[in-house]
Design a protein around this motif. Structure first.
Motif, PDB file in Angstrom:
ATOM      1  N   CYS A 103      -2.649  -3.037  10.428  1.00  0.00           N
ATOM      2  CA  CYS A 103      -2.119  -1.709  10.145  1.00  0.00           C
ATOM      3  C   CYS A 103      -2.794  -1.097   8.925  1.00  0.00           C
ATOM      4  O   CYS A 103      -3.010   0.106   8.876  1.00  0.00           O
ATOM      5  N   VAL A 104      -3.149  -1.923   7.940  1.00  0.00           N
ATOM      6  CA  VAL A 104      -3.858  -1.402   6.773  1.00  0.00           C
ATOM      7  C   VAL A 104      -5.195  -0.794   7.181  1.00  0.00           C
ATOM      8  O   VAL A 104      -5.517   0.331   6.804  1.00  0.00           O
ATOM      9  N   SER A 105      -5.955  -1.521   7.996  1.00  0.00           N
ATOM     10  CA  SER A 105      -7.267  -0.975   8.379  1.00  0.00           C
ATOM     11  C   SER A 105      -7.112   0.285   9.203  1.00  0.00           C
ATOM     12  O   SER A 105      -7.962   1.163   9.187  1.00  0.00           O
ATOM     13  N   ASP A 115      -4.396   9.553   0.747  1.00  0.00           N
ATOM     14  CA  ASP A 115      -3.167   9.048   0.136  1.00  0.00           C
ATOM     15  C   ASP A 115      -3.143   7.521   0.050  1.00  0.00           C
ATOM     16  O   ASP A 115      -2.237   6.947  -0.516  1.00  0.00           O
ATOM     17  N   TYR A 116      -4.155   6.868   0.615  1.00  0.00           N
ATOM     18  CA  TYR A 116      -4.160   5.409   0.624  1.00  0.00           C
ATOM     19  C   TYR A 116      -4.387   4.823  -0.762  1.00  0.00           C
ATOM     20  O   TYR A 116      -5.321   5.199  -1.464  1.00  0.00           O
ATOM     21  N   ARG A 117      -3.490   3.937  -1.185  1.00  0.00           N
ATOM     22  CA  ARG A 117      -3.639   3.175  -2.441  1.00  0.00           C
ATOM     23  C   ARG A 117      -3.311   1.723  -2.157  1.00  0.00           C
ATOM     24  O   ARG A 117      -2.342   1.439  -1.468  1.00  0.00           O
ATOM     25  N   TYR A 118      -4.095   0.837  -2.746  1.00  0.00           N
ATOM     26  CA  TYR A 118      -3.873  -0.585  -2.553  1.00  0.00           C
ATOM     27  C   TYR A 118      -3.127  -1.152  -3.755  1.00  0.00           C
ATOM     28  O   TYR A 118      -3.523  -0.928  -4.898  1.00  0.00           O
ATOM     29  N   ASP A 146       4.270  10.984   0.286  1.00  0.00           N
ATOM     30  CA  ASP A 146       5.470  10.761  -0.535  1.00  0.00           C
ATOM     31  C   ASP A 146       5.319   9.595  -1.516  1.00  0.00           C
ATOM     32  O   ASP A 146       6.223   9.330  -2.303  1.00  0.00           O
ATOM     33  N   LYS A 147       4.171   8.889  -1.471  1.00  0.00           N
ATOM     34  CA  LYS A 147       3.835   7.837  -2.439  1.00  0.00           C
ATOM     35  C   LYS A 147       4.791   6.659  -2.456  1.00  0.00           C
ATOM     36  O   LYS A 147       4.957   6.008  -3.474  1.00  0.00           O
ATOM     37  N   ASN A 148       5.439   6.401  -1.349  1.00  0.00           N
ATOM     38  CA  ASN A 148       6.275   5.208  -1.275  1.00  0.00           C
ATOM     39  C   ASN A 148       5.401   3.972  -1.070  1.00  0.00           C
ATOM     40  O   ASN A 148       4.463   3.990  -0.292  1.00  0.00           O
ATOM     41  N   VAL A 208       0.816  -1.206   0.000  1.00  0.00           N
ATOM     42  CA  VAL A 208       0.000   0.000   0.000  1.00  0.00           C
ATOM     43  C   VAL A 208       0.857   1.267   0.000  1.00  0.00           C
ATOM     44  O   VAL A 208       2.034   1.239   0.353  1.00  0.00           O
ATOM     45  N   GLN A 209       0.227   2.342  -0.430  1.00  0.00           N
ATOM     46  CA  GLN A 209       0.768   3.682  -0.205  1.00  0.00           C
ATOM     47  C   GLN A 209      -0.166   4.336   0.795  1.00  0.00           C
ATOM     48  O   GLN A 209      -1.372   4.217   0.664  1.00  0.00           O
TER      49      GLN A 209
END
Ligand SMILES: [Zn+2]
Length: 53
Positions: free
Chosen positions: A34-36, A44-47, A24-26, A19-20
């Protein structure tokens, strides 16, 4: 058995989510818990996929 460390809680897991979640898009690897936590109200969340180790 291969495992990978969660970026946030620093524990080892066999199933990780790529995920991001920061501006900073890392790409980082996080565990389910932790994801939830980070995806909540997070623009900024991307899967990026589920990885099994
Ligand atoms: Zn974690």
């Amino acid at each position: 058995m291969r495992k990978k460390e969660c970026e946030k809680c620093k524990k080892d897991f066999r199933i990780m989510f790529r995920v991001q979640y920061t501006a900073d898009k890392n790409w980082v690897f996080l565990c389910t818990d932790c994801v939830s936590e980070v995806k909540r109200d997070n623009e900024d969340y991307r899967y990026g996929g589920t990885w099994k180790y």
